[in-house]
Structures are given as structure tokens and as C-alpha cells.
Design an enzyme around this catalytic site. Structure first.
Site, short mmCIF file in Angstrom:
data_model
loop_
_atom_site.label_atom_id
_atom_site.label_comp_id
_atom_site.label_asym_id
_atom_site.label_seq_id
_atom_site.Cartn_x
_atom_site.Cartn_y
_atom_site.Cartn_z
N ASP A 2 2.08 -5.15 8.58
CA ASP A 2 0.39 -4.45 8.20
C ASP A 2 -1.05 -5.53 7.96
O ASP A 2 -0.44 -6.13 7.29
CB ASP A 2 1.04 -3.18 7.14
CG ASP A 2 -0.64 -2.44 7.02
OD1 ASP A 2 -1.91 -2.63 7.14
OD2 ASP A 2 -0.26 -1.19 6.27
N PHE A 44 0.88 -1.15 0.18
CA PHE A 44 0.40 0.59 -0.06
C PHE A 44 1.11 1.15 0.02
O PHE A 44 1.84 1.36 0.65
CB PHE A 44 -0.89 0.06 1.14
CG PHE A 44 -1.61 1.14 1.35
CD1 PHE A 44 -3.14 0.75 0.36
CD2 PHE A 44 -1.59 1.47 1.99
CE1 PHE A 44 -4.20 1.87 1.00
CE2 PHE A 44 -2.95 3.58 1.93
CZ PHE A 44 -4.05 2.76 0.87
N ARG A 73 -12.91 -4.73 -7.48
CA ARG A 73 -12.73 -5.05 -6.08
C ARG A 73 -13.59 -5.23 -5.39
O ARG A 73 -14.52 -3.96 -4.75
CB ARG A 73 -11.58 -4.07 -5.22
CG ARG A 73 -10.56 -4.63 -3.83
CD ARG A 73 -9.97 -3.93 -3.41
NE ARG A 73 -10.16 -3.00 -2.64
CZ ARG A 73 -9.56 -2.26 -1.79
NH1 ARG A 73 -8.58 -2.46 -1.39
NH2 ARG A 73 -10.50 -0.62 -1.42
N TYR A 127 -10.83 1.12 10.55
CA TYR A 127 -12.42 1.51 9.79
C TYR A 127 -13.22 0.17 8.45
O TYR A 127 -13.68 0.77 7.99
CB TYR A 127 -12.12 2.62 9.35
CG TYR A 127 -10.93 3.48 8.41
CD1 TYR A 127 -10.49 2.59 7.50
CD2 TYR A 127 -9.86 3.76 9.79
CE1 TYR A 127 -9.85 2.96 6.69
CE2 TYR A 127 -8.80 4.15 8.48
CZ TYR A 127 -8.64 3.50 7.13
OH TYR A 127 -7.35 3.78 6.69
N LYS A 128 -12.58 -0.83 8.07
CA LYS A 128 -12.57 -1.66 7.90
C LYS A 128 -12.89 -2.66 7.98
O LYS A 128 -14.02 -2.12 8.39
CB LYS A 128 -10.76 -1.99 6.45
CG LYS A 128 -10.71 -0.72 6.43
CD LYS A 128 -8.75 -1.04 5.37
CE LYS A 128 -8.77 0.12 4.79
NZ LYS A 128 -7.35 -0.27 4.64
C1 LIG Z 1 -6.03 1.35 4.53
C2 LIG Z 1 -4.55 0.98 4.67
C3 LIG Z 1 -3.77 1.99 5.14
C4 LIG Z 1 -4.52 3.40 6.01
O1 LIG Z 1 -3.61 3.70 6.46
P1 LIG Z 1 -4.09 5.22 7.51
O2 LIG Z 1 -2.45 5.68 7.88
O3 LIG Z 1 -5.05 4.31 8.45
O4 LIG Z 1 -5.02 6.01 6.41
C5 LIG Z 1 -2.35 1.80 5.05
N1 LIG Z 1 -1.93 0.59 4.91
C6 LIG Z 1 -2.87 -0.94 3.93
C7 LIG Z 1 -2.32 -1.74 3.90
C8 LIG Z 1 -3.87 -0.26 4.14
O5 LIG Z 1 -4.77 -1.36 3.30
#
Ligand SMILES: *Cc1c(COP(=O)(O)O)cnc(C)c1O
Length: 428
Positions: free
Chosen positions: A211, A132, A387, A236-237
Site C-alpha cells: 500500500d 491502516f 501528525r 488525494y494525498k
Molecule cells: C489513506 C489511506 C487509505 C485510504 O483508503 P481509501 O479506500 O482510498 O479511502 C488506505 N490505506 C492507507 C495506508 C491510507 O493511508
């Protein structure tokens, strides 16, 4: 067999699977807009009624009436720990090893910097190139900062494809101090073997950061048994904590004593209310805190986690695979009848991916928009990924049946080519 035959066979199957679903009582705990099929719980989980009630309470009663006293009387001050412990139970972590705060990005900064200190002379961070973006950006930013300020050693960032991670660990272990991986790939949904890779990295004296953004709440995890060092994740997921809900961070208890995280805000102090002029870190997981927690958001998250009471993550995973595989086999048969097939951007077996399926299509964005216009809500990831997420606590097999039927019809009719579906929104 004609198309109606395929559809009615899968429809019957969906009804049977729903009737025997051990999680079906959970659906009524969520507010799901009438007529909408929500396949994006992996991006923003829907609203649990428990969270809605708490939102009103925390604003009207606690903030509105009790004001500053609420820090004590409503235990606001302990929320990061209380919520952290609730998350710990869902990810197989020890009590007192998880705290709720900030965002994944900020928590990554803290754990990356801490891990690099522990790694001493091994100054390379290794990550997957398809991670990500924020994960990659945070490593870049930290390494730039360290290289600007450090006269002694140069830090480096190496990215390789997910397939090359294990080989790189073995070949370049002398330099690699920290490995940063995302357990479930956000785009493809493919899953790393967390236990095996952690073990391999440790055998080469590498500290690992995982992560868990797309794993927490939907995949069985055993952070303690798998001997993890650090992990970050968001709420929030699949944890349904609400937009921008605070993230969490895990630190193995064995690392807490020596840890030096750089965002030394007052909430991470041993005694924040002594207002001492010198920083002295808290001994426990509180040392990962920085500033004042966002109480409203965290209270809502605290209540949202109630939907996980009395469920086993293994049952959630079982249904997740069930929904995912059902969707895949139904739509594949339906499309094959019309001479079409799907190109998947993920492992072909639902057991080898997280709670989503990724479909590759050059018009993925327009297809996504066409589905939204029919109240089926998936999402799109640039440049060509549709997705589809399967959150097992509120989705039924009948929902998934209906969504697959609508997607198949959109693909067969090609109505996604209509002009109105081509316009790009700011958030995709
Ligand atoms: C959704 C997501 C994030 C989001 O990061 P924030 O800093 O909380 O906005 C980070 N890493 C991954 C792999 C994600 O899917």
C-alpha cells in the site's frame, strides 16, 4: 543563548534554505489560502491551479457542451490508462502496469482475492497489526466471504507487529501465501524496506501487496526494479488529486495473464462495447477496472499531476527530509530552552521516516485544534498522535519555521487546555 537567539538563528537558516531551494518555483502552482500553513498535504493535498482550470473545462465544456461525444472526443474512455501511466512514472513502474480506478479499499479487495488465487494452497494472509484500518478490514471481509463459500480450504488472517514481520515470514512461510504491508505507516511515518522485504517474501514463495498511500509522489520508488507483485495507492494525498480522487492499482505484467480478479464489471471486459453476455477479461491492466470511471474526478487528477512534470522524485525526497529535520531540530532546541521536550512516535531520524513527523501527547487533539485556530493545519490520529506532514512541492522552510514557533508557543503556554479546544469534531 536565549530563546530569541535560537529563533533568529533558525530564521536565518530558513531564509537561506528557501533561497537555494530547487523546487521553489513549484509553490506558485498551488492555491494556498493566505496566511495558512498547511501541514496536512499527507491527508488532502491542496488545489493545483491546473486542476482548477480542468475542473471548469470538464464540467462546462466537456460535459456541458460536448456531452456523450466526450467519451471519444476528449478521450474520457482512456483516462484510467492515461492517468495510470502518469502515476507509473512517479513510482518506477512499467508503462501499462498501473490503472486509475475506485478507492484503495476496493482495489485491495481485487488484488487480495487475485493474489490468494495465485497462492493456491497457501491460505494465510499476513499483515502488520498497525496497518491502516481499511487494509485490515478488507482482508477480514474477504476471508469471511471465502470461508463462507469455500468447502475445500480455510483461509486465515495473521497480524503481527511491524517489527515481527520478517521473523514471521521466515517461520511460517509454509502457510503464508500473501503479505500485505503499507510502505509508510500512516500514524508513525516509519518506513519498511520495500525492496528487502519483497525479496525475502519471494524467497519464501509469498506474494506481496504494498500500500503506497503515504509514499506515492514523495518517496523514490522502483516498483519494476524491486520486482513487486501488486500495489495500491491513493491520489488525494501527496498527488493532490482532490477529495475522493480515484485510487490506482499496480499489477506486475508477469501476473496479468493468469490473474482472476473477482469484481468482473463491464469496464474490465476485453470489449466492453460488444455487450457480450459472457465475461471475458481484458488482457492488459484494464482487467482491473470494474464500473464506469468517475470522469470529473479523474480529469481533475490528470491535470493535478502536471505539477510533477520536470521534477525528480529524488529532489522531492531530499527537500522532504530537509523540512522534516529542520522542524525537528528547531522545535527541540526551542522547547529545551523552556525545559520541555517532545515525545516522538516515529524514528528519530528524518531519513528513516516518510514525509511526516508524529508527536505523541495526551492532549494531541486539543493541541491540533489550538494550532488550527492559529491557521497552522496539522492533523490528529487517535488516540494521542499529532501528525505533521511536509509536502515539499508547496511548503517553504519559512513556513515550517513559523509553524514550529507557533507549536512551541502553544506547548509552553499550555493554551490548548482551553475549553474550546476540547470539543471533538466528526472528522478528526
Ligand atoms: C489513506 C489511506 C487509505 C485510504 O483508503 P481509501 O479506500 O482510498 O479511502 C488506505 N490505506 C492507507 C495506508 C491510507 O493511508
Amino acid at each position: 543563548m536565549n530563546n530569541e537567539g535560537i529563533s533568529s538563528r533558525f530564521y536565518q537558516q530558513a531564509l537561506e534554505l528557501d533561497a537555494n531551494d530547487p523546487l521553489k518555483h513549484k509553490q506558485e502552482l498551488f492555491q494556498i489560502p493566505l496566511g495558512k500553513i498547511y501541514l496536512d498535504g499527507n491527508s488532502l493535498g491542496p488545489l493545483p491551479f491546473s486542476a482548477k482550470i480542468r475542473a471548469k473545462q470538464v464540467v462546462e465544456e466537456q460535459w456541458g457542451e460536448d456531452l456523450i461525444e466526450s467519451w471519444n472526443t476528449h478521450d474520457w474512455i482512456d483516462l484510467p490508462i492515461t492517468v495510470g501511466n502518469k502515476v507509473a512514472r512517479l513510482i518506477g513502474a512499467e508503462e501499462g502496469s498501473v490503472i486509475c480506478c475506485d478507492s484503495i479499499s476496493v482495489n485491495l479487495f481485487k488484488v487480495l482475492a487475485s493474489a490468494l488465487k495465485l497462492a493456491e494452497h497457501k491460505t494465510t494472509v499476513l499483515s502488520q497489526s498497525d496497518n491502516f484500518p481499511t487494509d485490515l478490514y478488507m482482508v477480514e471481509g474477504l476471508i469471511n466471504l471465502l470461508n463462507d463459500s469455500s468447502a475445500q480450504q480455510a483461509y486465515a488472517f495473521k497480524r503481527v507487529s511491524s517489527a515481527d514481520i520478517e521473523r514471521t515470514i521466515m517461520e511460517e512461510a509454509d502457510n503464508i501465501g500473501v503479505l500485505l504491508l503499507t510502505h509508510v505507516n500512516y500514524k508513525t511515518g516509519d518506513v519498511f524496506d520495500m525492496q528487502r522485504i519483497t525479496k525475502l517474501a519471494h524467497a519464501h514463495d509469498i506474494i506481496v501487496i504494498w500500500d503506497l498511500a503515504h509514499s506515492a509522489g514523495v518517496l523514490p520508488l522502483e516498483l519494476q526494479n524491486w520486482d513487486l507483485d501488486f500495489a495500491v495507492g491513493c491520489t488525494y494525498k501527496y498527488l493532490n488529486g482532490g477529495p475522493g480522487a480515484p485510487a490506482f492499482v499496480y499489477v506486475a505484467p508477469k501476473h496479468l495473464a493468469l490473474l482472476e480478479q473477482p469484481l468482473t464489471g463491464w469496464m474490465g471486459h476485453q470489449q466492453p462495447f460488444s455487450f457480450a453476455p459472457q465475461y471475458q477479461k481484458a488482457q492488459g491492466i484494464e482487467q482491473m477496472l470494474c464500473g464506469t470511471p468517475s470522469i470529473i474526478s479523474m480529469s481533475i487528477l490528470d491535470a493535478a499531476l502536471d505539477v510533477f512534470d520536470d521534477v525528480n522524485i529524488k529532489d522531492i525526497r531530499k527537500k522532504s527530509i530537509g523540512l522534516n529535520a529542520f522542524f525537528q531540530s528547531y522545535i527541540s532546541e526551542f522547547l529545551a530552552h523552556f525545559g520541555l521536550n517532545l515525545t516522538l512516535g516515529c524514528n528519530h531520524s528524518a531519513t528513516d521516516r516518510g514525509s511526516q513527523i508524529s508527536i505523541l501527547h495526551k492532549d494531541a487533539y486539543a493541541i491540533c485544534q489550538a494550532l488550527i485556530s492559529k491557521k497552522v493545519i496539522p492533523d490528529f490520529r487517535s488516540p494521542n498522535v499529532l501528525r505533521i506532514g511536509f509536502s515539499p512541492l508547496f511548503l517553504t522552510y519559512s513556513d515550517v519555521y513559523q509553524a514550529a514557533t507557533i507549536l512551541a508557543e502553544v506547548l509552553i503556554s499550555k493554551e490548548y487546555l482551553r475549553h474550546e479546544f476540547q470539543i471533538t469534531n466528526k472528522v478528526t
